[in-house]
Write a protein that holds these residues in place. Structure first.
Motif, PDB file in Angstrom:
ATOM      1  N   ARG A 128       0.853  -1.188   0.000  1.00 27.95           N
ATOM      2  CA  ARG A 128       0.000   0.000   0.000  1.00 27.95           C
ATOM      3  C   ARG A 128       0.892   1.242   0.000  1.00 27.95           C
ATOM      4  O   ARG A 128       1.857   1.310   0.767  1.00 27.95           O
ATOM      5  CB  ARG A 128      -0.884   0.024   1.246  1.00 27.95           C
ATOM      6  N   VAL A 129       0.573   2.199  -0.839  1.00 27.99           N
ATOM      7  CA  VAL A 129       1.404   3.403  -0.947  1.00 27.99           C
ATOM      8  C   VAL A 129       0.758   4.551  -0.191  1.00 27.99           C
ATOM      9  O   VAL A 129      -0.382   4.936  -0.471  1.00 27.99           O
ATOM     10  CB  VAL A 129       1.616   3.798  -2.418  1.00 27.99           C
ATOM     11  N   LEU A 130       1.501   5.090   0.755  1.00 26.47           N
ATOM     12  CA  LEU A 130       1.048   6.231   1.553  1.00 26.47           C
ATOM     13  C   LEU A 130       1.987   7.396   1.269  1.00 26.47           C
ATOM     14  O   LEU A 130       3.184   7.312   1.512  1.00 26.47           O
ATOM     15  CB  LEU A 130       1.076   5.871   3.035  1.00 26.47           C
ATOM     16  N   VAL A 131       1.435   8.469   0.731  1.00 25.11           N
ATOM     17  CA  VAL A 131       2.245   9.645   0.379  1.00 25.11           C
ATOM     18  C   VAL A 131       2.364  10.562   1.586  1.00 25.11           C
ATOM     19  O   VAL A 131       1.377  10.859   2.258  1.00 25.11           O
ATOM     20  CB  VAL A 131       1.603  10.406  -0.801  1.00 25.11           C
ATOM     21  N   LEU A 132       3.590  11.023   1.841  1.00 24.34           N
ATOM     22  CA  LEU A 132       3.849  12.000   2.897  1.00 24.34           C
ATOM     23  C   LEU A 132       4.700  13.088   2.275  1.00 24.34           C
ATOM     24  O   LEU A 132       5.884  12.886   1.983  1.00 24.34           O
ATOM     25  CB  LEU A 132       4.585  11.350   4.073  1.00 24.34           C
ATOM     26  N   THR A 133       4.107  14.250   2.032  1.00 26.12           N
ATOM     27  CA  THR A 133       4.789  15.278   1.265  1.00 26.12           C
ATOM     28  C   THR A 133       4.424  16.668   1.761  1.00 26.12           C
ATOM     29  O   THR A 133       3.511  16.828   2.580  1.00 26.12           O
ATOM     30  CB  THR A 133       4.437  15.133  -0.231  1.00 26.12           C
ATOM     31  N   THR A 134       5.117  17.659   1.243  1.00 18.46           N
ATOM     32  CA  THR A 134       4.798  19.048   1.581  1.00 18.46           C
ATOM     33  C   THR A 134       3.876  19.669   0.529  1.00 18.46           C
ATOM     34  O   THR A 134       3.420  20.794   0.700  1.00 18.46           O
ATOM     35  CB  THR A 134       6.074  19.900   1.681  1.00 18.46           C
ATOM     36  N   TYR A 135       3.634  18.960  -0.555  1.00 11.66           N
ATOM     37  CA  TYR A 135       2.878  19.515  -1.670  1.00 11.66           C
ATOM     38  C   TYR A 135       1.447  18.997  -1.678  1.00 11.66           C
ATOM     39  O   TYR A 135       1.220  17.788  -1.588  1.00 11.66           O
ATOM     40  CB  TYR A 135       3.558  19.143  -2.993  1.00 11.66           C
ATOM     41  N   ASP A 136       0.483  19.913  -1.812  1.00 11.37           N
ATOM     42  CA  ASP A 136      -0.919  19.489  -1.837  1.00 11.37           C
ATOM     43  C   ASP A 136      -1.681  20.112  -2.992  1.00 11.37           C
ATOM     44  O   ASP A 136      -2.899  20.224  -2.961  1.00 11.37           O
ATOM     45  CB  ASP A 136      -1.612  19.839  -0.513  1.00 11.37           C
ATOM     46  N   GLY A 137      -0.970  20.505  -4.044  1.00  8.02           N
ATOM     47  CA  GLY A 137      -1.637  21.062  -5.209  1.00  8.02           C
ATOM     48  C   GLY A 137      -2.291  19.979  -6.048  1.00  8.02           C
ATOM     49  O   GLY A 137      -1.982  18.792  -5.918  1.00  8.02           O
ATOM     50  N   ASP A 138      -3.211  20.384  -6.933  1.00  3.94           N
ATOM     51  CA  ASP A 138      -3.911  19.424  -7.785  1.00  3.94           C
ATOM     52  C   ASP A 138      -2.938  18.617  -8.634  1.00  3.94           C
ATOM     53  O   ASP A 138      -3.174  17.446  -8.927  1.00  3.94           O
ATOM     54  CB  ASP A 138      -4.901  20.155  -8.704  1.00  3.94           C
ATOM     55  N   ASP A 139      -1.831  19.270  -9.053  1.00  2.00           N
ATOM     56  CA  ASP A 139      -0.857  18.581  -9.894  1.00  2.00           C
ATOM     57  C   ASP A 139      -0.128  17.479  -9.137  1.00  2.00           C
ATOM     58  O   ASP A 139       0.513  16.623  -9.749  1.00  2.00           O
ATOM     59  CB  ASP A 139       0.172  19.575 -10.449  1.00  2.00           C
ATOM     60  N   ASP A 140      -0.187  17.503  -7.818  1.00  2.00           N
ATOM     61  CA  ASP A 140       0.459  16.469  -7.008  1.00  2.00           C
ATOM     62  C   ASP A 140      -0.551  15.454  -6.500  1.00  2.00           C
ATOM     63  O   ASP A 140      -0.340  14.242  -6.584  1.00  2.00           O
ATOM     64  CB  ASP A 140       1.181  17.114  -5.811  1.00  2.00           C
ATOM     65  N   VAL A 141      -1.662  15.947  -5.959  1.00  2.00           N
ATOM     66  CA  VAL A 141      -2.643  15.073  -5.313  1.00  2.00           C
ATOM     67  C   VAL A 141      -3.330  14.148  -6.308  1.00  2.00           C
ATOM     68  O   VAL A 141      -3.333  12.916  -6.140  1.00  2.00           O
ATOM     69  CB  VAL A 141      -3.701  15.905  -4.567  1.00  2.00           C
TER      70      VAL A 141
END
Length: 209
Positions: free
Chosen positions: A78-91
């Motif tokens: 299962r892939v869980l993303v942990l990032t600083t980016y929450d823009g549409d191009d990332d999410v």
């Protein structure tokens, strides 16, 4: 059940911090780390983790491409993303590629712990900001396809009957340049690049009898 976890992030400080956090969790075992997507994929293939906790923007293989590769090579992870980016191009690309969860790096540690356990159980986990973006995307009305003008329909009908640009121009008493301009607009509106595709698309959409 012990959750087998792989951490993928190109910042050593972040990996060290996450490792230090999860040391306190008796039911989570870190079985591997990686600094980019290519390394992360190799580690995941070797270790077969339950969860891969990953950043998105990394050198080389990263983001949705990495998540998609994981889904193909290690479908059980299962892939869980942990990032600083929450823009549409990332999410949106990450979720579409198969990420089961999406958290921001300013999330409280308890939230990260819960997310890893939930991901291992096959549950979707989204930070409030990300959930809001996804809901906005779902609620956003789909764009209506551009409609052809009456003259564009006439030009397209002549093309469908096999007329050349010169013949269409003569039939409509306009110049060939104007016919070409109409065709260019038709291609754009129908999302095609040539005459045959334009005619086929027009029939599919009921624009031609």
């Amino acid at each position: 059940m012990t959750v087998r976890l792989v951490i993928v992030d190109d910042h050593p400080v972040v990996r060290d911090g996450l490792r230090g956090m999860f040391v306190e969790q008796a039911d989570v075992e870190i079985v591997g780390e990686a600094a980019d997507g290519e390394q992360g994929l190799a580690v995941a293939v070797r270790e077969r983790p339950d969860v891969v906790l990953t950043d998105l923007r990394m050198p080389g293989l990263g983001g949705a491409e990495f998540i998609r590769a994981l889904a193909e090579r290690v479908p059980s992870a299962r892939v869980l993303v942990l990032t600083t980016y929450d823009g549409d191009d990332d999410v949106l690309p990450a979720v579409a590629a198969g990420a089961i969860g999406f958290l921001l790096k300013d999330s409280p540690r308890e939230e990260v712990f819960r997310a890893v356990r939930a991901a291992a159980a096959g549950e979707t986990v989204l930070s409030p900001a990300v959930a809001s973006r996804l809901l906005d995307q779902v609620r956003r009305p789909a764009p209506r396809p551009a409609e052809l003008s009456e003259r564009e329909r006439t030009v397209l009908a002549l093309v469908a009957r096999g007329c050349t640009n010169k013949e269409a121009a003569a039939a409509l008493f306009i110049s060939e340049t104007t016919v070409k301009t109409h065709l260019a607009h038709i291609y754009t509106k129908l999302g095609v690049s040539d005459r045959a595709s334009a005619v086929a698309a027009a029939y599919d959409r009921g624009l031609l009898p």
